[in-house]
Enzyme design. Structure first.
Site, PDB file in Angstrom:
ATOM      1  N   ILE A 141       0.841  -1.201   0.000  1.00 39.94           N
ATOM      2  CA  ILE A 141       0.000   0.000   0.000  1.00 39.94           C
ATOM      3  C   ILE A 141       0.881   1.258   0.000  1.00 39.94           C
ATOM      4  CG2 ILE A 141      -1.658   1.335   1.381  1.00 39.94           C
ATOM      5  CD1 ILE A 141      -2.847  -1.476   2.162  1.00 39.94           C
TER       6      ILE A 141
ATOM      7  N   LYS B 121     -10.345   9.816  -2.189  1.00 30.85           N
ATOM      8  CA  LYS B 121      -9.884   9.753  -0.798  1.00 30.85           C
ATOM      9  C   LYS B 121      -9.297   8.394  -0.426  1.00 30.85           C
ATOM     10  CE  LYS B 121     -11.875  13.487   1.714  1.00 30.85           C
ATOM     11  NZ  LYS B 121     -12.955  14.121   0.968  1.00 30.85           N
ATOM     12  N   SER B 122      -9.284   7.459  -1.366  1.00 31.50           N
ATOM     13  CA  SER B 122      -8.835   6.103  -1.048  1.00 31.50           C
ATOM     14  C   SER B 122      -7.309   6.025  -0.952  1.00 31.50           C
ATOM     15  CB  SER B 122      -9.335   5.164  -2.140  1.00 31.50           C
ATOM     16  OG  SER B 122      -8.601   3.976  -2.127  1.00 31.50           O
ATOM     17  N   CYS B 123      -6.795   5.052  -0.173  1.00 31.58           N
ATOM     18  CA  CYS B 123      -5.347   4.832  -0.084  1.00 31.58           C
ATOM     19  C   CYS B 123      -4.866   3.857  -1.145  1.00 31.58           C
ATOM     20  CB  CYS B 123      -4.981   4.268   1.287  1.00 31.58           C
ATOM     21  SG  CYS B 123      -4.981   5.509   2.571  1.00 31.58           S
ATOM     22  N   ILE B 124      -5.784   3.233  -1.858  1.00 32.83           N
ATOM     23  CA  ILE B 124      -5.350   2.275  -2.888  1.00 32.83           C
ATOM     24  C   ILE B 124      -5.945   2.587  -4.254  1.00 32.83           C
ATOM     25  CG2 ILE B 124      -4.493   0.101  -1.967  1.00 32.83           C
ATOM     26  CD1 ILE B 124      -7.398  -0.638  -1.325  1.00 32.83           C
TER      27      ILE B 124
END
Lengths: 158, 102
Positions: free
Chosen positions: A26, B99-102
């Site tokens: 990630i 806004k997602s981290c992925i």
């Protein structure tokens, strides 16, 4: 390239528990999404995450992990680790987190460079064909340090 | 925040994302792209239309979604919008930063 002071993130992944592998993936992917270069060096147990036969069978650690809130004795019982892993994978899928194999493809397509550690590859008697095709090469730690020898580079050990 | 772009006043947030999509026009889109160092081609337009459509349908944007889109693959996405493709493409498309981290 982005306008950030951090230009390159180098990750050393030495573990193969799901939580560690995903942390590295990630962050490496997140770097690319911000216009930051990223690379991952897989060493010791981290190599499990890039072995064709093993990468979809990684587990979450239920023993020696107080944050799991399972008594250590229970965590060691047969099937507990598998169950905890299944539950965690289900939660991850809900958040649209890709499985390990697909995540590695995404990383590679995104320009994250993936390397295997020579010493660990020798130690576990692995051959290049045991590793996924996205691995660009097998490096010594010295080779990897050379890749870090640039301004704005950060190294992270996981 | 207000910003004058292609002789039009638009509302943007502190990062430069349009806060009111009704102010988005193709001309403004090209100017924002230019500010990001991107020269819009037909391929760029196809991608921008695709992500606007996803946004209108309330479907979250992610790099995994791009891989599955059938419109563009990840490699081309990075080459069309170098240096943070989803961040730049959404800015150009006049929609909020994902806004997602992925």
């Amino acid at each position: 390239m982005g306008k950030t002071k951090v230009r390159k993130m180098l990750f050393i992944l030495s573990k193969a528990t799901i939580e560690n592998v995903y942390a590295a993936f990630i962050m490496a992917n997140g770097a690319r999404m911000e216009g930051i270069e990223s690379e991952i060096f897989f060493t010791f147990f981290g190599l499990e995450a890039i072995q064709k036969k093993k990468l979809e069978h990684l587990h979450v650690a239920t023993v020696g992990n107080p944050a799991m809130h399972i008594p250590t004795m229970l965590g060691g019982l047969p099937g507990v680790e598998a169950l905890a892993t299944k539950m965690m994978k289900k939660e991850m899928e809900k958040l649209d987190m890709p499985p390990v194999g697909e995540f590695l493809e995404i990383l590679s397509d995104s320009g994250c460079r993936l390397w295997a550690c020579k010493l660990a590859v020798d130690m576990f008697h692995l051959k290049e064909e045991d590793l996924i095709d996205e691995i660009e090469g097998i490096l010594t730690i010295g080779d990897f340090y050379n890749r870090a020898d640039e301004e704005g580079t950060q190294l992270l050990f996981i | 925040m207000r910003k004058i772009i292609s002789q039009t006043e638009i509302e943007v947030n502190e990062e430069g994302y349009l806060t009111n999509f009704s102010q988005w026009t193709e001309e403004i889109c090209e100017c924002i792209a230019d500010e990001q160092g991107i020269c819009m081609t037909e391929r760029h337009w196809e991608v921008i239309k695709y992500i606007q459509e996803k946004h209108n349908n309330d479907e979250p944007l992610s790099i995994r979604g791009i891989k599955k889109s059938g419109v563009i693959d990840i490699k081309e996405f990075y080459s069309l919008f170098p240096g943070g493709p989803l961040k730049k493409a959404t800015m150009i498309a006049g929609i909020p930063k994902p806004k997602s981290c992925i």
